[in-house]
Design a protein around this motif. Structure first.
Motif, PDB file in Angstrom:
ATOM      1  N   UNK A 195      -6.689   0.390 -11.062  1.00  0.00           N
ATOM      2  CA  UNK A 195      -7.081   1.737 -10.697  1.00  0.00           C
ATOM      3  C   UNK A 195      -5.665   2.523 -10.969  1.00  0.00           C
TER       4      UNK A 195
ATOM      5  N   UNK B 200      -0.645  -3.245  -4.230  1.00  0.00           N
ATOM      6  CA  UNK B 200      -1.606  -4.270  -4.112  1.00  0.00           C
ATOM      7  C   UNK B 200      -2.212  -4.725  -5.407  1.00  0.00           C
TER       8      UNK B 200
ATOM      9  N   UNK C  52      -8.947   0.855  -1.004  1.00  0.00           N
ATOM     10  CA  UNK C  52      -9.277   2.036  -1.973  1.00  0.00           C
ATOM     11  C   UNK C  52      -9.998   1.671  -3.073  1.00  0.00           C
ATOM     12  N   UNK C  53     -10.194   0.351  -3.449  1.00  0.00           N
ATOM     13  CA  UNK C  53     -11.233  -0.027  -4.484  1.00  0.00           C
ATOM     14  C   UNK C  53     -12.601  -0.546  -4.037  1.00  0.00           C
TER      15      UNK C  53
ATOM     16  N   UNK D 245       0.823  -1.229  -0.092  1.00  0.00           N
ATOM     17  CA  UNK D 245      -0.110  -0.014  -0.051  1.00  0.00           C
ATOM     18  C   UNK D 245       0.916   1.157   0.141  1.00  0.00           C
TER      19      UNK D 245
ATOM     20  N   UNK E 147      -5.745 -10.581  -9.921  1.00  0.00           N
ATOM     21  CA  UNK E 147      -6.162  -9.442 -10.703  1.00  0.00           C
ATOM     22  C   UNK E 147      -5.313  -9.442 -11.991  1.00  0.00           C
TER      23      UNK E 147
ATOM     24  N   UNK F 132     -16.950 -10.431  -6.890  1.00  0.00           N
ATOM     25  CA  UNK F 132     -16.268  -9.772  -5.872  1.00  0.00           C
ATOM     26  C   UNK F 132     -16.560  -8.120  -5.596  1.00  0.00           C
TER      27      UNK F 132
ATOM     28  N   UNK G 130       1.940   7.101  -6.358  1.00  0.00           N
ATOM     29  CA  UNK G 130       0.589   8.180  -6.879  1.00  0.00           C
ATOM     30  C   UNK G 130       1.356   9.494  -6.536  1.00  0.00           C
TER      31      UNK G 130
ATOM     32  N   UNK H 218       2.365   2.014  -3.348  1.00  0.00           N
ATOM     33  CA  UNK H 218       1.479   2.250  -4.228  1.00  0.00           C
ATOM     34  C   UNK H 218       0.825   3.915  -4.023  1.00  0.00           C
ATOM     35  N   UNK H 219       0.940   4.380  -2.968  1.00  0.00           N
ATOM     36  CA  UNK H 219       0.755   5.949  -2.490  1.00  0.00           C
ATOM     37  C   UNK H 219       1.972   6.631  -2.938  1.00  0.00           C
TER      38      UNK H 219
ATOM     39  N   UNK I 112      -7.608  -3.885  -0.204  1.00  0.00           N
ATOM     40  CA  UNK I 112      -8.691  -3.555  -1.172  1.00  0.00           C
ATOM     41  C   UNK I 112      -9.525  -2.296  -0.698  1.00  0.00           C
TER      42      UNK I 112
ATOM     43  N   UNK J  83      -4.835  -5.636  -6.364  1.00  0.00           N
ATOM     44  CA  UNK J  83      -6.407  -5.095  -6.616  1.00  0.00           C
ATOM     45  C   UNK J  83      -6.362  -3.706  -7.071  1.00  0.00           C
ATOM     46  N   UNK J  84      -5.157  -2.961  -6.706  1.00  0.00           N
ATOM     47  CA  UNK J  84      -5.169  -1.738  -7.288  1.00  0.00           C
ATOM     48  C   UNK J  84      -4.443  -1.330  -8.553  1.00  0.00           C
TER      49      UNK J  84
ATOM     50  N   UNK K 209      -9.138 -12.987 -10.365  1.00  0.00           N
ATOM     51  CA  UNK K 209      -9.989 -12.272  -9.287  1.00  0.00           C
ATOM     52  C   UNK K 209      -9.090 -12.125  -7.938  1.00  0.00           C
ATOM     53  N   UNK K 210      -8.245 -12.823  -7.785  1.00  0.00           N
ATOM     54  CA  UNK K 210      -7.345 -13.038  -6.690  1.00  0.00           C
ATOM     55  C   UNK K 210      -6.101 -12.117  -6.952  1.00  0.00           C
TER      56      UNK K 210
END
Lengths: 512, 297
Positions: free
Chosen positions: A244, A238, B256-257, A220, A297, B64, A227, A223-224, B254, A240-241, A294-295
């Motif tokens: 994004x 992560x 932030x999303x 995390x 990404x 999800x 950004x 990522x920040x 997760x 998942x990000x 999905x896990x």
């Protein structure tokens, strides 16, 4: 006094700002994923990966192309003289960062010290000694026949450093290598490493003037930081990000596969995991496609055989086991596992099929993958007891045989050759044969493979072995590991090295 | 003698009195509501499995990180599991551990404290030092060390929390008994030749237990928080048992999303902890005022 101080501050400000003001110096700030604690490639603490691939201060004798084929690097050629001797020709005109030339003497010095400091490397090489034949030729003597020598010389811990890296008392000071960047400073407290351009590099002139590497172990945080623009280049936010972040202006994400596989070790010493039908059932119960999408990404890809399909020696006919809960249940029934008491779990002789599944938290994909796999197993009636802890906390359970399945991400190309992984994971006495797998045919074939020198024949032989293991399932391969590289849009032309452990900094990428 | 008997009996009679709830409602309406809410939470935990329609561990990877909908009241988590059922099951986990822990702690702490103070002398000296030893250790660090030692699991979790918490109960009980045991009614009971266990059970415990009951109520909130903290640190409860702390920990990546992954269990922890803390505080105020009245009497 005050004038003096303010004058000094002013002056200091000027000097540090000057290069930026002129707009010429191209600095790259890298957000590294592991804590940097070792910068000696041959120190025996895996410092090689960092200093060779990420700080690009040192180089290995042998390089690798994108299909893991061996290519010349500091060595221009190598040949086997007899069973236990390899002759390495060294590239002429290569200068160390201290201006001295790369010679056979410094190669011998480096290999001797890594063999002394790192038992793993010494064992991989089966190292006896190095012999200087002439200034550009060195011979490596092994204790017994070892066709892996050229492959081991690609292992970052065997990177070549000049004897000046050590002081007179034999204490390591800093790595004096031959790479595109030179070490300027290493802060042992913070782990910050600063390297500067080596204009005399034999491979060309790097496009990066200065690189500052700071480690941020939390995904995390990385990522920040990218950004906010505090780092220019980092890896593995992560998962998942990833999408994004990729959509944000000014930064982009590139996804690659790395030579690492997510796999379930199966404890074949425990009944009923010694039953191939049960292992097949488990493998067919796992939704690999769902996990990757999905896990992870999309950072990674489904695994069939143990080796990445892009590896030259991979058996590319091995497809991922299909996700087929119905077939999985059939396999369980074949071995007599049925849900007789209607509690949703299969049983046999009054015993419920329950498995203890372990994984560790350090790699972000593992814990959610474990949860997903447990849900998959539950759907075919296998009960699970998941254990998720720090890697070190798992060792007692693993060592005391208190586990059934172990989900882990393993490196596949410590040395770019199929024998290393297959021998270590799948022979009866293999050092990393966690499954307790023992197949006399596989043992014999791996032993035979050791003596095959012709690369095509060798790779074909190991492809057959990979096929047998794929069918036997001592390890259930889930996915090939992916890496997500995040960089600012002003960094162009980054070329990924698929043989690198996490990533390799490309000295030719440009910063605009 | 008479004062203590009057006080002790009055408390017990108060508790047994049929109109205790209506009296609570008129005197402390807020506390009454809090108790009702706590009752509701227990009810929710009890009938939870009949209430939720979805298996809290059933993944649906394609669904999800979805927002709230009619089928998923709180949305879905990072593996497509229903957050509502996970929250309800998380409540069961937290309450089961917390209540078991508190009952055990209450029993062990009270017994040790009472025994130590009543015996006095060497035994008290040794037990008091042991209690001090446990109290001197930062609770969360002791818990972390124990988790590493014993390994994760529900029962281990309860055991760990009992080890961490019993000492504060024991100290409180010991203090209570120490201040009470030289009262005339105890001395006269002794003089009358009543056995020690009888004096403890019949006279000492009933007259000293109230502050410990208050502590137990407040501690349910603390215990739920500790369970969540351990879960958040990735220790304690295995991942297939829904637990709020580990839900937050796993959801962080997760956040932030799909912020619901963190917000839902976070709010659940806040509400439950707050309710128990308010109830405990209220109970303390109440028992203090009862005590004052007892004094006046």
């Amino acid at each position: 006094m005050i004038i003096l101080i303010s004058g000094y501050v002013l002056f200091a400000g000027c000097t540090s700002n000057n290069p930026q003001a002129s707009g010429k110096e191209k600095t790259l700030i890298v957000g590294e994923m592991w804590k940097v604690s070792e910068i000696n490639p041959g120190g025996g603490h895996s410092g090689g990966t960092f200093i060779t691939e990420k700080a690009i201060v040192t180089e290995t004798l042998v390089g690798a192309d994108s299909n893991f084929g061996l290519v010349p690097n500091l060595a221009t050629s190598w040949k086997q003289i007899n069973d236990t001797v390899w002759e390495i020709s060294i590239r002429k005109g290569v200068k160390f960062h201290n201006g001295k030339e790369l010679t056979a003497d410094s190669v011998k010095f480096s290999l001797d010290s890594v063999a002394k400091n790192s038992p793993t490397t010494a064992k991989l090489m089966d190292y006896k000694m190095s012999e200087v034949v002439d200034p550009y030729t060195v011979r490596i003597h092994t204790n017994s026949l070892n066709p892996l020598i050229p492959a081991v010389l690609h292992y970052p811990d065997t990177a070549i450093i000049h004897p000046d890296s050590y002081d007179a008392g034999g204490n390591f000071i800093k790595p004096v290598g031959t790479g595109p960047m030179m070490l300027e400073s290493f802060n042992e407290q913070t782990g910050e490493v600063v390297v500067v351009k080596n204009s005399n590099w034999w491979g060309g002139v790097p496009n990066i003037d200065r690189m500052i590497i700071r480690s941020y172990e939390n995904p995390e945080t990385r990522a920040m930081l990218i950004e906010k623009g505090d780092v220019d280049f980092t890896v593995d936010p992560p998962y998942s990000e990833v999408n994004r972040i990729d959509a944000l202006p000014g930064i982009h994400v590139e996804k690659y596969n790395t030579p690492r596989v997510y796999k379930l070790d199966v404890n074949m010493k425990h009944s009923p995991l010694d039953d191939k039908n049960v292992r097949k059932a488990i493998s067919h119960a796992i939704d690999r496609d769902g996990i990757v999408e999905h896990v992870l990404y999309g950072v990674g890809s489904q695994a069939g055989g143990v080796f990445l399909p892009t590896m030259r020696w991979a058996n590319t006919s091995l497809q991922p086991y299909s996700y087929d809960p119905g077939l999985a249940k059939q396999y369980l029934e074949k071995s007599g596992w049925r849900d007789t008491d209607g509690d949703g779990y299969v049983d046999k002789d009054g015993r419920r099929l329950k498995l203890k599944v372990l994984t560790y938290i350090e790699r972000p994909g593992l814990p959610p993958m474990l949860e997903s796999i447990c849900a998959n197993l539950k759907s075919i009636g296998i009960d699970t007891e998941p254990v998720v802890m720090e890697n070190s906390a798992l060792s007692p359970l693993l060592n005391n045989d208190e586990w059934d399945l172990y989900l882990a991400a393993y490196n596949l190309a410590m040395v770019p050759d199929p024998e290393y992984v297959l021998n270590s994971w799948y022979t009866t006495n293999g050092p990393n044969n966690r499954a307790g797998y023992s197949n006399p045919v596989v043992d014999r074939m791996i032993e035979e493979g050791h003596y095959i020198n012709d690369l095509n024949e060798r790779y074909d032989h190991f492809r057959r072995i990979e096929g047998i293991i794929y069918d036997d399932l001592p390890t259930i391969n889930i996915a090939y590991y992916g890496v997500a590289i995040v960089m600012k849009d002003n960094i162009k032309g980054y070329k990924f090295d698929p043989t690198a452990h996490d990533y390799r900094i490309d000295p030719f990428m440009t910063i605009t | 003698m008479s004062r203590a008997f009057v006080y002790g009996d009055s408390v017990r009679q108060d508790l047994r009195k049929e109109g205790v709830w209506s009296e609570l409602f008129t005197r402390e309406p807020l506390l009454f509501v809090v108790f009702c809410l706590i009752g509701l939470i227990f009810l929710l935990a009890l009938i939870g499995p009949f209430l939720v329609t979805q298996d809290p561990n059933a993944t649906a990877l394609g669904y999800k990180n979805r927002g709230p909908s009619l089928t998923h009241l709180f949305g879905t988590d990072y593996l497509g599991r229903d957050l509502f059922s996970r929250t309800i099951y998380g409540l069961r986990t937290s309450l089961f551990i917390a209540v078991s822990t508190i009952l055990l702690t209450f029993f062990v702490g009270t017994a040790v404290g009472c025994f130590s103070a009543y015996c006095g002398g060497r035994i008290d000296e040794v037990l008091a030092r042991i209690i001090d030893l446990f109290l001197a250790f930062p609770a969360i660090i002791l818990a972390l060390a124990l988790v590493t030692l014993l390994g994760p699991g529900l029962l281990n979790m309860i055991l760990i929390l009992v080890i961490v918490q019993w000492a504060s109960f024991a100290r409180l009980m010991r203090g209570q008994v120490l201040s009470e045991k030289f009262q005339e009614y105890i001395l006269s009971s002794k003089a009358a030749g009543l056995p020690g266990w009888w004096i403890i059970a019949r006279h000492l415990v009933p007259n000293t237990i109230m502050p410990v009951v208050v502590l137990a109520t407040i501690d349910i909130g603390h215990t739920i928080l500790t369970i969540s903290t351990l879960g958040f640190l990735g220790l304690g409860i295995p991942p297939t048992i829904p637990e709020w702390g580990s839900m937050i920990n796993a959801g962080l990546s997760y956040m932030r999303i799909a912020p619901l992954n963190v917000i839902v269990p976070g709010i659940a922890i806040t509400i439950v902890t707050l309710l128990f803390n308010v109830a405990g505080e209220g109970l303390r105020d109440l028992s203090n005022s009862e005590q004052d009245q007892g004094m006046v009497l």
